[in-house]
Design an enzyme around this catalytic site. Sequence first.
Site, PDB file in Angstrom:
ATOM      1  N   HIS A 109       0.831  -1.197   0.000  1.00  8.64           N
ATOM      2  CA  HIS A 109       0.000   0.000   0.000  1.00  8.64           C
ATOM      3  C   HIS A 109       0.869   1.252   0.000  1.00  8.64           C
ATOM      4  CE1 HIS A 109      -3.617  -2.342   1.892  1.00  8.64           C
ATOM      5  NE2 HIS A 109      -3.204  -2.849   0.745  1.00  8.64           N
ATOM      6  N   HIS A 132      -9.034  -2.206  -5.640  1.00  7.56           N
ATOM      7  CA  HIS A 132      -7.950  -2.418  -4.686  1.00  7.56           C
ATOM      8  C   HIS A 132      -6.903  -3.380  -5.261  1.00  7.56           C
ATOM      9  CE1 HIS A 132      -5.879  -2.448  -0.874  1.00  7.56           C
ATOM     10  NE2 HIS A 132      -5.726  -3.750  -1.028  1.00  7.56           N
ATOM     11  N   ASP A 154      -2.877  -2.798  -5.616  1.00  8.83           N
ATOM     12  CA  ASP A 154      -1.866  -3.756  -5.151  1.00  8.83           C
ATOM     13  C   ASP A 154      -0.833  -4.053  -6.244  1.00  8.83           C
ATOM     14  OD1 ASP A 154      -2.673  -4.094  -2.550  1.00  8.83           O
ATOM     15  OD2 ASP A 154      -3.728  -5.987  -2.891  1.00  8.83           O
ATOM     16  N   HIS A 200      33.042 -19.018 -35.807  1.00  8.33           N
ATOM     17  CA  HIS A 200      32.172 -19.887 -35.013  1.00  8.33           C
ATOM     18  C   HIS A 200      30.842 -20.069 -35.743  1.00  8.33           C
ATOM     19  CE1 HIS A 200      29.751 -21.186 -31.451  1.00  8.33           C
ATOM     20  NE2 HIS A 200      30.870 -21.826 -31.197  1.00  8.33           N
ATOM     21  N   ILE A 210      26.258 -18.133 -33.970  1.00  9.30           N
ATOM     22  CA  ILE A 210      25.818 -18.395 -32.598  1.00  9.30           C
ATOM     23  C   ILE A 210      26.957 -17.981 -31.667  1.00  9.30           C
ATOM     24  CG2 ILE A 210      25.155 -20.143 -30.906  1.00  9.30           C
ATOM     25  CD1 ILE A 210      24.034 -21.799 -33.207  1.00  9.30           C
ATOM     26  N   GLY A 240      29.293 -20.498 -26.204  1.00  8.32           N
ATOM     27  CA  GLY A 240      28.855 -20.603 -24.818  1.00  8.32           C
ATOM     28  C   GLY A 240      29.919 -20.155 -23.836  1.00  8.32           C
ATOM     29  N   VAL A 241      31.191 -20.458 -24.137  1.00  6.35           N
ATOM     30  CA  VAL A 241      32.266 -20.074 -23.223  1.00  6.35           C
ATOM     31  C   VAL A 241      32.382 -18.564 -23.117  1.00  6.35           C
ATOM     32  CG1 VAL A 241      33.589 -22.192 -23.449  1.00  6.35           C
ATOM     33  CG2 VAL A 241      33.976 -20.326 -25.077  1.00  6.35           C
ATOM     34  N   GLU A 291      32.072 -16.059 -20.044  1.00  4.32           N
ATOM     35  CA  GLU A 291      33.110 -15.048 -19.833  1.00  4.32           C
ATOM     36  C   GLU A 291      32.486 -13.675 -19.600  1.00  4.32           C
ATOM     37  OE1 GLU A 291      36.561 -12.745 -19.582  1.00  4.32           O
ATOM     38  OE2 GLU A 291      36.275 -14.910 -19.316  1.00  4.32           O
TER      39      GLU A 291
END
Length: 429
Positions: A80, A237, A241, A332, A338, A341-342, A346
């Site tokens: 509130h 109300h 909220d 890559h 893409i 992933g490494v 990092e």
Amino acid sequence: MSPSARRGIRKKTAVSGTGLHTGARTEATFLPAPAGQGIVFCRVDLAGKPQIPARLSEVEAVERRTAIGKGESTIHTVEHLLAAVAAHEIDDLTVELSGPEPPILDGSVQPYFEALEHAGPTETSGEPLVLTVPAPFTVSEGDSSYIVAPAKELRLTVTIEWPHPLIGRQAGSFTVTPQAFARELAPARTFGFTSEVAALQAKGLIKGASSANAIVLDERGLANGGELRWPDEFVRHKAADILGDLALTGGRVRAHIVATRPSHSGNIALARALTRAAQRGGAPKMDIGRIMDVLPHRYPFLLVDRIIEVEGQQRIVGIKNVTINEPFFQGHFPGHPIMPGVLIIEAMAQVGGMLLMGYFEGQNVEDKVVYFMSLDNVKFRRPVVPGDQIRFELEMVQFRGKTCKMKGAGYVDGQIVAEADMMASVVDR
């Protein structure tokens, strides 16, 4: 009122009363705060006067209320008060509490809204954090569901349903401005059912509830001869909220939110999804210049573009914009770019390094470097491709001496792409 200026208050004001769930007699005092501080609660009744920022990372409980903080410093039923703060678009404020819960007052947001109005909302320095939605998305949590769509303002379209003769199915749509909120939502009170009293009290809740601070419903209608302020006061109300819970994002939300059967647990899930999917306006916490002052990395291995959130020494959020010009795309998956992933991990580690180096603020960080010692629970959830923006969120789990443990996750458009637990150490060069 300028949409590009942060807002605070000019003078001190206070309200006092009984907490809805704890039953504690409490005073809430609103105080001007430095620009950029955000909304911060201070438990002046406890030793050390612990401070609890009004942020999603502090959410501790969502059953029948939203509580923030941990252990003894927990603050119950903040929604509130925070709805009034958000309705006035106040960005920086200190709230001193003399107990564990802001007073429930008459059960509506109106007394808080009027108190802040009396305190004189005013423009301060700096830019507010504004969250906008680039594309529609949905959120579901239990029985609560939400559709979020782009909009230039905050609009709440809310539907609730209860098998009670005075409620049934109610719906309403409200554009949130200070004036409209004061007129359409602020006076709407919280409500409860006599049939639930015993079970809730057995859980330690609603110790301070009464017909003076809530709409009380029995099987047939209003208990104790009460009167409604609107026939649809219940859905109004619930809309208020939602606004209060969204204040825990730490920013001003600009979106159309369509909520069905909203709840505090659903609202918090919505707020978390918004922080991850929304575009953010306003100045970053640390730009690339500051990042290069701290991290030793340079092209092509500087993988953080900006830091957008820093919560003390516990949490940090950084951004990596992925473009087709990244040098790693040449080798890559040529023809099907893409991000490795490494390198995602990092980049996550570099954001974590910014958090760790924050422990040495004021010292000469040029003589120190962060080494990562271990990675655990590494998971890749989906590919990251050119055009994506990765939001890295890292939380400090443990810090001893110069060694720490952090938990990190990366998100694209609100969806998790990678996560890992990390251990790192700060060493002298």
